[in-house]
Design a protein around this motif. Sequence first.
Motif, short mmCIF file in Angstrom:
data_model
loop_
_atom_site.label_atom_id
_atom_site.label_comp_id
_atom_site.label_asym_id
_atom_site.label_seq_id
_atom_site.Cartn_x
_atom_site.Cartn_y
_atom_site.Cartn_z
N PHE A 23 4.69 78.66 105.43
CA PHE A 23 3.54 77.76 105.39
C PHE A 23 3.91 76.46 106.12
O PHE A 23 4.97 75.89 105.88
CB PHE A 23 3.13 77.45 103.94
CG PHE A 23 2.73 78.68 103.18
CD1 PHE A 23 1.54 79.34 103.46
CD2 PHE A 23 3.54 79.21 102.19
CE1 PHE A 23 1.17 80.48 102.77
CE2 PHE A 23 3.19 80.35 101.49
CZ PHE A 23 1.99 80.99 101.78
N VAL A 24 3.05 76.03 107.02
CA VAL A 24 3.34 74.86 107.85
C VAL A 24 2.23 73.82 107.75
O VAL A 24 1.11 74.12 107.38
CB VAL A 24 3.54 75.26 109.33
CG1 VAL A 24 4.74 76.18 109.49
CG2 VAL A 24 2.29 75.94 109.88
N VAL A 25 2.56 72.58 108.09
CA VAL A 25 1.63 71.47 107.97
C VAL A 25 1.02 71.11 109.32
O VAL A 25 1.51 71.50 110.38
CB VAL A 25 2.34 70.20 107.40
CG1 VAL A 25 2.89 70.51 106.01
CG2 VAL A 25 3.45 69.74 108.33
N GLU A 26 -0.08 70.37 109.28
CA GLU A 26 -0.68 69.67 110.42
C GLU A 26 -1.08 70.60 111.57
O GLU A 26 -0.96 70.24 112.74
CB GLU A 26 0.26 68.57 110.91
CG GLU A 26 0.45 67.48 109.85
CD GLU A 26 1.26 66.29 110.34
OE1 GLU A 26 2.06 66.45 111.29
OE2 GLU A 26 1.09 65.21 109.77
N GLU A 27 -1.60 71.77 111.21
CA GLU A 27 -2.12 72.67 112.24
C GLU A 27 -3.25 72.01 113.01
O GLU A 27 -3.45 72.28 114.20
CB GLU A 27 -2.59 73.97 111.57
CG GLU A 27 -3.10 75.04 112.53
CD GLU A 27 -4.61 75.00 112.73
OE1 GLU A 27 -5.10 75.67 113.64
OE2 GLU A 27 -5.28 74.26 111.98
N GLU A 28 -4.01 71.14 112.35
CA GLU A 28 -5.19 70.54 112.95
C GLU A 28 -4.88 69.47 114.00
O GLU A 28 -5.75 69.08 114.77
CB GLU A 28 -6.08 69.92 111.87
CG GLU A 28 -6.70 70.94 110.91
CD GLU A 28 -7.77 71.79 111.57
OE1 GLU A 28 -8.18 71.45 112.70
OE2 GLU A 28 -8.19 72.78 110.97
N ILE A 29 -3.64 68.96 114.01
CA ILE A 29 -3.34 67.84 114.92
C ILE A 29 -2.15 68.17 115.82
O ILE A 29 -1.17 67.44 115.89
CB ILE A 29 -3.09 66.52 114.16
CG1 ILE A 29 -2.03 66.70 113.06
CG2 ILE A 29 -4.39 66.01 113.55
CD1 ILE A 29 -1.66 65.37 112.41
N GLY A 30 -2.25 69.32 116.48
CA GLY A 30 -1.23 69.66 117.48
C GLY A 30 -0.17 70.63 117.01
O GLY A 30 0.69 71.03 117.79
N GLY A 31 -0.18 70.98 115.73
CA GLY A 31 0.75 71.99 115.24
C GLY A 31 2.21 71.61 115.16
O GLY A 31 3.08 72.45 115.40
N PRO A 32 2.56 70.35 114.82
CA PRO A 32 3.99 69.99 114.75
C PRO A 32 4.75 70.78 113.69
O PRO A 32 5.95 71.02 113.83
CB PRO A 32 3.97 68.50 114.43
CG PRO A 32 2.65 68.26 113.77
CD PRO A 32 1.70 69.21 114.46
N GLY A 33 4.05 71.20 112.61
CA GLY A 33 4.73 71.99 111.58
C GLY A 33 5.20 73.32 112.11
O GLY A 33 6.35 73.72 111.89
N MET A 34 4.33 74.03 112.82
CA MET A 34 4.72 75.31 113.39
C MET A 34 5.77 75.14 114.48
O MET A 34 6.70 75.95 114.60
CB MET A 34 3.50 76.04 113.94
CG MET A 34 3.79 77.45 114.44
SD MET A 34 4.25 78.58 113.11
CE MET A 34 2.61 79.09 112.54
N GLN A 35 5.64 74.08 115.27
CA GLN A 35 6.63 73.85 116.32
C GLN A 35 8.00 73.56 115.72
O GLN A 35 9.03 74.01 116.23
CB GLN A 35 6.17 72.71 117.22
CG GLN A 35 4.93 73.06 118.03
CD GLN A 35 4.48 71.94 118.94
OE1 GLN A 35 5.20 71.55 119.86
NE2 GLN A 35 3.29 71.42 118.71
N PHE A 36 8.04 72.79 114.62
CA PHE A 36 9.30 72.51 113.93
C PHE A 36 9.90 73.80 113.38
O PHE A 36 11.10 74.07 113.51
CB PHE A 36 9.09 71.50 112.81
CG PHE A 36 10.36 71.08 112.12
CD1 PHE A 36 11.09 70.00 112.57
CD2 PHE A 36 10.82 71.79 111.01
CE1 PHE A 36 12.27 69.62 111.93
CE2 PHE A 36 11.99 71.42 110.37
CZ PHE A 36 12.72 70.34 110.83
N ALA A 37 9.04 74.62 112.74
CA ALA A 37 9.50 75.89 112.19
C ALA A 37 10.06 76.79 113.30
O ALA A 37 11.10 77.43 113.14
CB ALA A 37 8.37 76.59 111.45
#
Length: 247
Positions: A23-37
Amino acid sequence: MIVALEELIAEKEVEEDDVALLFVVEEEIGGPGMQFANEHLGVDSWKAVIFGEPTEMKLGVGHKGIIIFRYVVEGKAAHSGYPELGINANEILVKALARLVGTKLPDSHLLGESTINIGELAGGVAVNVIPENASAFIAIRVAENTEEIVRIINEIADSTPHLSVKELHSVDPQLLDYKVEGFENIVLKYATDVPYLKKKSGDQFKRFLYGSGSIHVAHSDHEFVPIKELYDSVDGYKRLVTYSLKN
């Protein structure tokens, strides 16, 4: 997703190393959570990923890409009674936006038209002052040819004095895996953080987009997910997991 996995474990349909949850954060604002993961996950062994999004309980065939950017104008302030002494940033910005909106953007047989949303506008300090600065925050939902649309954005800026492009971020349209028996299909006009999850090895993997709820009510004052779909999506996630493990 959690309930689906708990039920699969209880039913002995999966073993410990078969499935993981992310589960990742901030998908709505550029996806930094997924990029960090993607950068720090430390795991590169998956063969399929099920991304949760509102798809009306159907499997997404594909979704649009997105370009987010700012047009920024740096003009010159002056008394509004003497406009010749200033450079009207608002006027320059409005004309540039009219050019952008009036330009035919690439479209796709599958994903439809590329669409523009001028989401934020700012400029000026008072009605009797020539505005010195102006900006617009813009999102383009890309159906086809991201590079060509970026070229159009920059060409307008390059040919407009005092106008520049800032904070440009782009993601290409995505085509997904959707041929699973028992599921209907849907083409989606939104963007997700699907493209940010990649294998460091460069190997390909199955990408499914699925979930309860409809994008048609998202970001509104009446946003909701039908309770029945919450229950039914448990079964949908279970079927996608077992399909992926068998295939």
